[in-house]
Write an enzyme that holds these catalytic residues in place. Sequence first.
Site, PDB file in Angstrom:
ATOM      1  N   LEU A  30     -32.302  26.314  24.975  1.00  0.00           N
ATOM      2  CA  LEU A  30     -31.176  25.381  25.022  1.00  0.00           C
ATOM      3  C   LEU A  30     -31.268  24.378  23.872  1.00  0.00           C
ATOM      4  CD1 LEU A  30     -31.468  24.980  28.882  1.00  0.00           C
ATOM      5  CD2 LEU A  30     -29.550  26.049  27.676  1.00  0.00           C
ATOM      6  N   LYS A  59     -32.148  16.414  15.296  1.00  0.00           N
ATOM      7  CA  LYS A  59     -32.853  16.216  16.577  1.00  0.00           C
ATOM      8  C   LYS A  59     -34.360  16.426  16.382  1.00  0.00           C
ATOM      9  CE  LYS A  59     -33.643  19.634  18.910  1.00  0.00           C
ATOM     10  NZ  LYS A  59     -33.998  20.825  19.645  1.00  0.00           N
ATOM     11  N   ARG A 117     -40.085  30.303  12.496  1.00  0.00           N
ATOM     12  CA  ARG A 117     -39.348  31.145  11.535  1.00  0.00           C
ATOM     13  C   ARG A 117     -37.842  30.930  11.677  1.00  0.00           C
ATOM     14  NH1 ARG A 117     -43.250  36.270  12.483  1.00  0.00           N
ATOM     15  NH2 ARG A 117     -45.026  35.460  11.342  1.00  0.00           N
ATOM     16  N   ASP A 124     -25.161  31.649  30.238  1.00  0.00           N
ATOM     17  CA  ASP A 124     -24.834  30.594  29.284  1.00  0.00           C
ATOM     18  C   ASP A 124     -23.509  29.980  29.725  1.00  0.00           C
ATOM     19  OD1 ASP A 124     -25.633  30.099  25.953  1.00  0.00           O
ATOM     20  OD2 ASP A 124     -23.779  29.260  26.758  1.00  0.00           O
ATOM     21  N   MET A 178     -30.086  31.295  18.536  1.00  0.00           N
ATOM     22  CA  MET A 178     -31.417  31.873  18.708  1.00  0.00           C
ATOM     23  C   MET A 178     -31.525  32.691  19.996  1.00  0.00           C
ATOM     24  SD  MET A 178     -33.310  31.021  16.163  1.00  0.00           S
ATOM     25  CE  MET A 178     -35.012  31.191  16.676  1.00  0.00           C
ATOM     26  N   LYS A 235     -44.999  22.692  17.540  1.00  0.00           N
ATOM     27  CA  LYS A 235     -43.666  22.883  16.945  1.00  0.00           C
ATOM     28  C   LYS A 235     -43.158  21.599  16.274  1.00  0.00           C
ATOM     29  CE  LYS A 235     -39.444  24.683  16.429  1.00  0.00           C
ATOM     30  NZ  LYS A 235     -39.094  25.746  15.504  1.00  0.00           N
TER      31      LYS A 235
HETATM   32  P1  NAD Z   1     -27.305  26.736  19.868  1.00  0.00           P
HETATM   33  O1  NAD Z   1     -26.646  25.406  19.976  1.00  0.00           O
HETATM   34  O2  NAD Z   1     -26.746  27.787  18.973  1.00  0.00           O
HETATM   35  O3  NAD Z   1     -27.396  27.404  21.345  1.00  0.00           O
HETATM   36  C1  NAD Z   1     -27.601  26.693  22.525  1.00  0.00           C
HETATM   37  C2  NAD Z   1     -26.935  27.465  23.665  1.00  0.00           C
HETATM   38  O4  NAD Z   1     -27.212  26.807  24.906  1.00  0.00           O
HETATM   39  C3  NAD Z   1     -25.401  27.533  23.544  1.00  0.00           C
HETATM   40  O5  NAD Z   1     -24.981  28.884  23.644  1.00  0.00           O
HETATM   41  C4  NAD Z   1     -24.908  26.690  24.713  1.00  0.00           C
HETATM   42  O6  NAD Z   1     -23.673  27.147  25.268  1.00  0.00           O
HETATM   43  C5  NAD Z   1     -26.053  26.871  25.710  1.00  0.00           C
HETATM   44  N1  NAD Z   1     -26.102  25.813  26.707  1.00  0.00           N
HETATM   45  C6  NAD Z   1     -26.065  24.468  26.522  1.00  0.00           C
HETATM   46  N2  NAD Z   1     -26.157  23.833  27.709  1.00  0.00           N
HETATM   47  C7  NAD Z   1     -26.269  24.789  28.664  1.00  0.00           C
HETATM   48  C8  NAD Z   1     -26.404  24.754  30.069  1.00  0.00           C
HETATM   49  N3  NAD Z   1     -26.438  23.603  30.736  1.00  0.00           N
HETATM   50  N4  NAD Z   1     -26.492  25.937  30.724  1.00  0.00           N
HETATM   51  C9  NAD Z   1     -26.447  27.105  30.045  1.00  0.00           C
HETATM   52  N5  NAD Z   1     -26.319  27.208  28.712  1.00  0.00           N
HETATM   53  C10 NAD Z   1     -26.222  26.060  28.033  1.00  0.00           C
HETATM   54  O7  NAD Z   1     -28.832  26.434  19.490  1.00  0.00           O
HETATM   55  P2  NAD Z   1     -29.924  27.439  18.818  1.00  0.00           P
HETATM   56  O8  NAD Z   1     -29.800  27.407  17.338  1.00  0.00           O
HETATM   57  O9  NAD Z   1     -29.888  28.730  19.563  1.00  0.00           O
HETATM   58  O10 NAD Z   1     -31.262  26.635  19.185  1.00  0.00           O
HETATM   59  C11 NAD Z   1     -31.793  26.611  20.520  1.00  0.00           C
HETATM   60  C12 NAD Z   1     -33.126  25.868  20.471  1.00  0.00           C
HETATM   61  O11 NAD Z   1     -34.029  26.523  19.574  1.00  0.00           O
HETATM   62  C13 NAD Z   1     -33.005  24.409  19.971  1.00  0.00           C
HETATM   63  O12 NAD Z   1     -33.893  23.613  20.701  1.00  0.00           O
HETATM   64  C14 NAD Z   1     -33.420  24.520  18.507  1.00  0.00           C
HETATM   65  O13 NAD Z   1     -33.925  23.288  18.024  1.00  0.00           O
HETATM   66  C15 NAD Z   1     -34.471  25.628  18.567  1.00  0.00           C
HETATM   67  N6  NAD Z   1     -34.670  26.435  17.328  1.00  0.00           N
HETATM   68  C16 NAD Z   1     -33.627  26.758  16.515  1.00  0.00           C
HETATM   69  C17 NAD Z   1     -33.865  27.539  15.374  1.00  0.00           C
HETATM   70  C18 NAD Z   1     -32.751  27.933  14.429  1.00  0.00           C
HETATM   71  O14 NAD Z   1     -33.063  28.307  13.276  1.00  0.00           O
HETATM   72  N7  NAD Z   1     -31.495  27.912  14.874  1.00  0.00           N
HETATM   73  C19 NAD Z   1     -35.141  28.027  15.100  1.00  0.00           C
HETATM   74  C20 NAD Z   1     -36.158  27.734  15.987  1.00  0.00           C
HETATM   75  C21 NAD Z   1     -35.921  26.949  17.104  1.00  0.00           C
END
Ligand code: NAD
Length: 297
Positions: free
Chosen positions: A64, A239, A122, A30, A11, A170
């Site tokens: 994150l 989660k 979304r 990141d 995201m 959310k």
């Molecule tokens: P993801 O796991 O793809 O991305 C998380 C990112 O955070 C990774 O690139 C990771 O390297 C980075 N990260 C982790 N620890 C870190 C740190 N200490 N410092 C810097 N970077 C760090 O997750 P995502 O799918 O992008 O989701 C992110 C958030 O959004 C989550 O809370 C998720 O529940 C929420 N979300 C996801 C969706 C979806 O459809 N994927 C939709 C809405 C909301």
Amino acid sequence: MNIGFIGLGRMGFSLARSLVSKGETVCVFDLNAEAAQKLEAEGARRAQNVAEACKDADIVFTMLPGPKQVLAVALGAEGIIENLPATSIYIDMSTVDVDTVDALAQAFADKGIAFGDAPVGRLAAHADKGESLFMLGIDGQHLPKVEPVFYKMGTTVYHCGKAGDGTRTKLINNMMVLCYCQINSEALVLAQSLGLDLNTTFEVLTSTTASNGQLKEKWPNKVLKGDLSPGFDLALGYKDISLASNAGASSQVALPVCDTARNVFRMALASGRVGQDTSCITDFWAELNHRPSPRLK
Ligand code: NAD
């Protein structure tokens, strides 16, 4: 406006990329340097750590995986709270629990730094196209500064209330989304087992009040065409449904469907579906019942 952006996963990468493509000055970080390098090639500045992403920033966003990572990045040693100028605003867009967001709000209020939460609605596919929806919780005085930035990442912003109210909204939203994963899966496996033509059944289900956004928009583009690559990762879904289940427990509200769906997600993860999209629940349900995976023709 200088924007810091921390967390460039499925995201965060797309949201930060939208800001860069619309001409904003964005400094990204990141742990996965590759994601940051890709955005650097598109015009972002790449920070070596959280402190650098905060330096001179007017707004810092985090996107994150969950509470643990957000607390470490925001409040840990060398974290945002130690590095953000007092005139800046910090907004967390990750999906976290109520206790975590309230702890962040309190810690930043104590430091005199503005804080808000803005979890994203979304699908990941919408984020790719700059069509996300944001559930924003922040003191209304900050809206003129922050709202225009959200409209560079998405199309819809709801001001849900004070800091923490975005997260509360959310949790409710995702509880419904994730319960539908299970309902869709039971319906599709049963439809196939009753010998129905799945394409026709799908059209009926998406044209009546049985319709739900997951079934209509996501299922035909993911599991029903055999694509289990994560848009919304199963572990993140687990989660989120756990956050809703726990919120029910601490508010003493019974959530039987949510709790059942949570257990099914746990079972699917235990069966080896780590790294798959949440829509894989349909294949898991078929497998559990010794039926073929439902697919559209
Ligand atoms: P993801 O796991 O793809 O991305 C998380 C990112 O955070 C990774 O690139 C990771 O390297 C980075 N990260 C982790 N620890 C870190 C740190 N200490 N410092 C810097 N970077 C760090 O997750 P995502 O799918 O992008 O989701 C992110 C958030 O959004 C989550 O809370 C998720 O529940 C929420 N979300 C996801 C969706 C979806 O459809 N994927 C939709 C809405 C909301």
